[in-house]
Write an enzyme that holds these catalytic residues in place. Structure first.
Site, short mmCIF file in Angstrom:
data_model
loop_
_atom_site.label_atom_id
_atom_site.label_comp_id
_atom_site.label_asym_id
_atom_site.label_seq_id
_atom_site.Cartn_x
_atom_site.Cartn_y
_atom_site.Cartn_z
N HIS A 177 1.95 69.62 7.49
CA HIS A 177 2.92 70.70 7.64
C HIS A 177 4.13 70.16 8.38
CE1 HIS A 177 0.18 71.85 11.27
NE2 HIS A 177 1.13 71.04 11.69
N HIS B 33 -4.10 70.39 17.20
CA HIS B 33 -3.19 69.49 17.91
C HIS B 33 -2.15 70.29 18.67
CE1 HIS B 33 -1.98 70.02 13.72
NE2 HIS B 33 -0.73 69.90 14.12
N HIS C 164 10.86 70.25 3.84
CA HIS C 164 10.79 71.31 4.87
C HIS C 164 11.60 70.92 6.10
CE1 HIS C 164 7.87 73.62 2.72
NE2 HIS C 164 6.86 72.79 2.91
N HIS D 103 7.54 65.87 0.11
CA HIS D 103 7.46 67.33 0.20
C HIS D 103 7.74 67.82 1.63
CE1 HIS D 103 5.73 71.39 -0.65
NE2 HIS D 103 5.41 71.32 0.62
N MET E 298 8.94 70.80 -4.01
CA MET E 298 8.67 71.81 -3.00
C MET E 298 7.62 72.85 -3.45
SD MET E 298 10.20 70.45 -0.63
CE MET E 298 9.62 71.62 0.61
ZN ZN Z 1 1.06 70.40 13.52
ZN ZN Z 2 5.13 72.72 2.02
#
Ligand code: ZN
Ligand code: ZN
Length: 498
Positions: A198, A183, A237, A233, A251
């Site tokens: 992520h 992506h 970040h 989670h 985490m």
């Molecule tokens: Zn990404």
């Molecule tokens: Zn992580």
């Protein structure tokens, strides 16, 4: 703030993974380090270490130079990274690609590195942040996704002095999207399993954005991957938190959502986010009665155990959702989740565990059930009721199990009684005996027992009784955690015993 973004690009240059063909080897150990691991597993491990532990494979040119130096297939960098990964996950840091190391590597997880530090104090400078859920590609019903996302933010805002506002159209600080495969951010998703999501560090542009792998089977319950668990989670970040090696923390990089466990921020998560944003005004009133859960600490003088067992050459101490593993070759005893070794099979809060080396199985007890595992896998037909072993119906659970390898029998402890189980004939021998007769000096009921280095070790509360069964006497008493080498921290670099 684009720092993390740049790091990831360098980690994921296309084609890099293709040049890794060196077998793993630890020069300190004489056994083949990858014995039993397939070539595919070795390739997988190298890619994993490259992605998550900063391993940089040698260039073709470096490899040619190494060839002439007679060092063609050895790469110390790789072994160091493998040991780093094993330490992070509380595995014995052998530098060998063991079956269980591969199993942990194959657990579904977050796509961010475990070793890149975000830099101290990278955070949003404002206390109210806006987020937007990009409309396309949403899994299942949009209203449920919105509800789950709101609940995930609320977990963080209930402990830290930061608020979140949803925006429908306008630009937002944090954009949440679901993407398939590549992506165009340098970190393509990998289809089902593997990497689940992520996120980017706080900052302008893509900073703070959160991406979920749209190929996963996202759910709002226990099937597939629980969106709420992964969102909490990733939002950590987006607020600036790196991965934690504390297996009780949100985490922690591996997906370990369990339906039996109420998902909440751990003590560690709360401390870390409050360090960045300060304490939420509602924190004291919300958490005064039930503070965030702490991961058990091997140095806690009041530490007690649910079960203790030998496991091949190790002694394993079970507590709640966690276990510590004492390996004869390593000083450190790392903590890990029970589910990281036996996902979706062995329950937390066990009563008793023992290993039958001859049959090559491990037996776990909780309540009136028992589980038999071979090679990390559950045997067919389990769990079964403990009455199958010959217990009468009045016995509802087992306190501890003590296995004698040479004599091929197991002693089960239930309250004040002990039961002798013949492993060869698979039946109980005679009627139960009172503990005070068989093991004078040991207070019943006990928490755990293990036969190790010629002595029986009993555990009750915070006390460890070392017992000589030939002379039927307690040799010594000490704190329950005295075998866990509590002077050392899980994250410290430790030296192997010679
Ligand atoms: Zn990404
Ligand atoms: Zn992580």
């Amino acid at each position: 703030m684009k720092m993390f973004w740049l790091i990831r690009l360098t980690l994921l240059v296309p084609g890099q993974t293709l040049v890794m063909s060196l077998p793993l080897r630890n020069p300190d150990l004489h056994t083949p380090p990858h014995a039993g691991s397939s070539e595919a597993d070795q390739e997988f491990a190298k890619e994993y270490l490259q992605h998550f532990y900063g391993y940089q494979p040698k260039s073709e040119r470096e490899k040619r130079n190494a060839d002439t130096a007679g060092d063609a297939d050895w790469d110390t960098g790789l072994c160091d990274k493998l040991q780093g990964m094993q330490r992070f996950f509380g595995l014995p840091p052998s530098g060998e690609l063991t079956e269980e190391t591969v199993a942990v590597m194959k657990r579904p997880r977050c796509g961010l590195s475990d070793v890149e530090r975000f830099g101290n104090g990278i955070r949003w400078k404002r206390s109210t942040l806006s987020y937007r859920i990009a409309g396309s590609n949403l899994p299942k019903s949009a209203s449920n996704v919105h509800k789950v996302i709101r609940a995930a933010w609320k977990l963080w805002s209930s402990v830290a002095a930061v608020k979140f506002r949803k925006r429908s159209r306008k630009e937002a600080d944090i954009v949440i999207s679901f993407y398939n495969g590549d992506h165009k951010d340098g970190a393509p998703f990998d289809g089902t399993g593997g990497i689940l999501a992520h996120a980017f560090m706080p900052g302008a542009g893509i900073g703070g954005d959160v991406h979920f792998d749209a190929d996963e089977d996202w759910s709002f319950n226990t099937t597939g991957f629980n969106l709420f668990a992964v969102a909490v989670h990733e939002f950590g970040h987006a607020l600036g938190l790196p991965h934690s090696s504390d297996p009780g923390a949100i985490m922690y990089p591996v997906y370990n959502f369990a339906p039996t466990y109420d998902l909440q921020l751990s003590f560690r998560d709360v401390k870390d986010v409050q360090h960045l944003y300060g304490i939420s005004p509602s924190f004291a009133s919300l958490f005064s009665k039930k503070p965030p859960p702490r991961t058990p600490d091997k140095c806690d003088p009041d530490l007690s155990f649910d079960a203790v067992s030998e496991l091949q050459q190790e002694v394993v101490f079970f507590k709640d959702r966690f276990m510590w593993r004492r390996h004869p070759h390593f000083d450190e005893t790392g903590i890990t989740l029970i589910s990281s070794l036996w996902p979706d099979t062995v329950p937390p809060y066990l009563d008793a565990v023992y290993e039958n080396v001859e049959r090559n199985v491990i037996v776990f007890f909780k309540g009136n059930q028992h589980w038999v595992l071979r090679q990390l896998k559950l045997e067919e037909g389990y769990p079964r009721n403990i009455s199958d072993l010959g217990f009468p119906s009045r016995i509802k659970s087992v306190d501890a199990a003590l296995h004698f390898r040479i004599d091929r029998y197991t002693v089960f402890f239930t309250g004040h009684e002990c039961w002798k189980y013949n492993e060869q004939q698979k039946m109980m021998e005679g009627s139960p005996t009172l503990m005070e007769k068989l093991w004078p000096g040991i207070p019943a009921p006990i928490d755990a027992a293990v036969f190790y280095e010629g002595f029986v070790h009993f555990f009750k509360g915070n006390t460890h009784y070392k017992y000589d069964s030939n002379f039927k006497r307690v040799v010594s008493t000490s704190p329950a955690n005295d075998l866990l080498e509590c002077k050392m921290d899980n994250n410290e670099i430790l030296t192997e015993k010679r």
